[in-house]
Design an enzyme around this catalytic site. Structure first.
Site, PDB file in Angstrom:
ATOM      1  N   LYS A  30       0.863  -1.178   0.000  1.00  0.00           N
ATOM      2  CA  LYS A  30       0.000   0.000   0.000  1.00  0.00           C
ATOM      3  C   LYS A  30       0.898   1.225   0.000  1.00  0.00           C
ATOM      4  CE  LYS A  30      -3.549   2.337   2.708  1.00  0.00           C
ATOM      5  NZ  LYS A  30      -4.526   2.184   3.778  1.00  0.00           N
ATOM      6  N   LYS A  33      -2.178  -1.562  -3.875  1.00  0.00           N
ATOM      7  CA  LYS A  33      -3.055  -0.404  -3.782  1.00  0.00           C
ATOM      8  C   LYS A  33      -2.242   0.870  -3.854  1.00  0.00           C
ATOM      9  CE  LYS A  33      -5.957   1.916  -0.528  1.00  0.00           C
ATOM     10  NZ  LYS A  33      -6.385   2.051   0.807  1.00  0.00           N
TER      11      LYS A  33
HETATM   12  C1  PBG Z   1      -7.499   3.173   5.717  1.00  0.00           C
HETATM   13  C2  PBG Z   1      -7.775   3.090   4.273  1.00  0.00           C
HETATM   14  C3  PBG Z   1      -7.580   4.062   3.275  1.00  0.00           C
HETATM   15  C4  PBG Z   1      -8.100   3.499   2.088  1.00  0.00           C
HETATM   16  C5  PBG Z   1      -8.541   2.215   2.392  1.00  0.00           C
HETATM   17  N1  PBG Z   1      -8.320   1.972   3.745  1.00  0.00           N
HETATM   18  C6  PBG Z   1      -7.091   5.447   3.360  1.00  0.00           C
HETATM   19  C7  PBG Z   1      -5.702   5.757   3.706  1.00  0.00           C
HETATM   20  O1  PBG Z   1      -4.863   4.880   3.923  1.00  0.00           O
HETATM   21  O2  PBG Z   1      -5.405   6.937   3.806  1.00  0.00           O
HETATM   22  C8  PBG Z   1      -8.164   4.175   0.756  1.00  0.00           C
HETATM   23  C9  PBG Z   1      -9.209   3.660  -0.167  1.00  0.00           C
HETATM   24  C10 PBG Z   1      -9.534   4.559  -1.309  1.00  0.00           C
HETATM   25  O3  PBG Z   1      -8.917   5.610  -1.536  1.00  0.00           O
HETATM   26  O4  PBG Z   1     -10.466   4.210  -2.037  1.00  0.00           O
HETATM   27  N2  PBG Z   1      -6.224   2.903   6.136  1.00  0.00           N
END
Ligand code: PBG
Length: 315
Positions: A187, A240
């Site tokens: 991520k 992601k």
């Molecule tokens: C929480 C989380 C996030 C997303 C999914 N889980 C936000 C972040 O890490 O700031 C993003 C999902 C999206 O942008 O569609 N940790």
């Protein structure tokens, strides 16, 4: 080559198939909402109160979409995100309600603290630092509370080191050895998440997420993250965002033999919706993007476009 592309035969040579079963629908369940609330930066997407979650799930199931990932927006937040692991927290209640009404649904829960903490970070904070090991214990509790409510799959998204092994042991110790873990393994710290922060109220009060989310210049490091998660017991690994990270999806696919999920994130959705609204692009790009993510090597795709694509695949 052009013989292969003639109208009637070209479908025989199609290498990638997007199936409705591959798609996972994100659901924002909002404890503070009475009615559905459109998310400003995500036209056509809503935060839902618990009762409307059920009608949304029903509508999706009719389209053949049966997997959901739940994000909760709690009424109360505190320093440690206690609402995230309460047995009657908003996500736990939503899981129970969905499972009761739609036993065939696959319920996935996002395991993170950012929507539940006052500071908005994904872990505990001390002196401006996001703590790793102290956070793990809480993540274990969150995952167990979701499993107890009936979640099929828990999805830790906070990028804490060791989160998968901690959650695996916590689940096993509490008798949830059948609960799967889908880890947000690679991520990246990305600007593509900004609409989500409005959607899930997970914006942070200070700093950024760069001390835990990955530097988007890196790809070798993503492979290390994925490898660690597999060794720690992840059943599904995730990359992601998706669209600007197709090379990572492909590398993970070629390096390991595990199910891969890709998250077609909020900013990717908003960008497409904005371009369509302005008339610069048409709706066909949605299918093309998702087919591209699949072609790169994703088995599963979490996407806000799930319903529109399911409708298209049906017709
Ligand atoms: C929480 C989380 C996030 C997303 C999914 N889980 C936000 C972040 O890490 O700031 C993003 C999902 C999206 O942008 O569609 N940790």
């Amino acid at each position: 080559m052009r013989r292969l592309r003639r109208e009637n035969v070209r479908v025989l040579f199609r290498e990638t198939r997007l199936r409705v079963e591959d798609l996972i629908v994100p659901i924002f369940v909002d404890e503070t909402a009475r009615d559905k609330k459109e998310i400003n930066s995500m036209p056509g997407y809503y935060r839902l109160p618990l009762d409307l979650v059920l009608s949304e799930v029903e509508e999706c199931m009719k389209l053949g979409l049966k997997s959901f990932i739940l994000f909760g927006i709690p009424k109360k937040k505190d320093e440690i995100g206690s609402e995230a692991f309460k047995d009657d927290g908003i996500v736990q209640r939503a899981v129970r309600a969905i499972k009761e009404n739609f036993p065939k649904a696959v319920v996935i829960t996002d395991v993170c603290l950012c929507e539940y903490t006052t500071h908005g970070h994904c872990g505990l904070v001390r002196d401006g630092e996001i703590l790793n090991d102290e956070t793990l214990e809480i993540l274990g509790k969150v995952a167990v509370s979701h499993a107890r409510a009936g979640a099929d799959i828990v999805a830790p998204s906070g990028m804490m080191d060791g989160m998968v092994s901690t959650i695996r042991s916590a689940l096993d110790n509490e008798g949830f050895s059948n609960t799967l873990i889908m880890s947000y393994s690679a991520k990246f710290a990305s600007s593509f998440y900004s609409p989500f922060r409005e959607a899930a109220e997970s914006g942070y009060r200070f700093g950024d997420r760069k001390s835990y989310q990955m530097d988007f210049h890196n790809s070798d490091e993503a492979i290390r993250e994925v490898e660690l998660d597999i060794l720690e017991g992840a059943d599904i690994v995730m990359v992601k965002p998706a669209l600007a990270y197709l090379d990572i999806i492909r590398r993970v696919k070629e390096s390991f033999n595990v199910p891969i999920a890709a998250y077609n994130v909020s900013g990717e959705y908003s960008m497409v919706k904005a371009a369509i609204k302005l008339g610069f692009l048409n709706e066909d790009i949605v299918y093309e993007i998702l087919a591209g993510i699949k072609r790169a090597g994703a088995d599963l795709i979490i996407t806000y476009h799930a319903k529109e694509i399911a409708m298209r695949l049906k017709s």
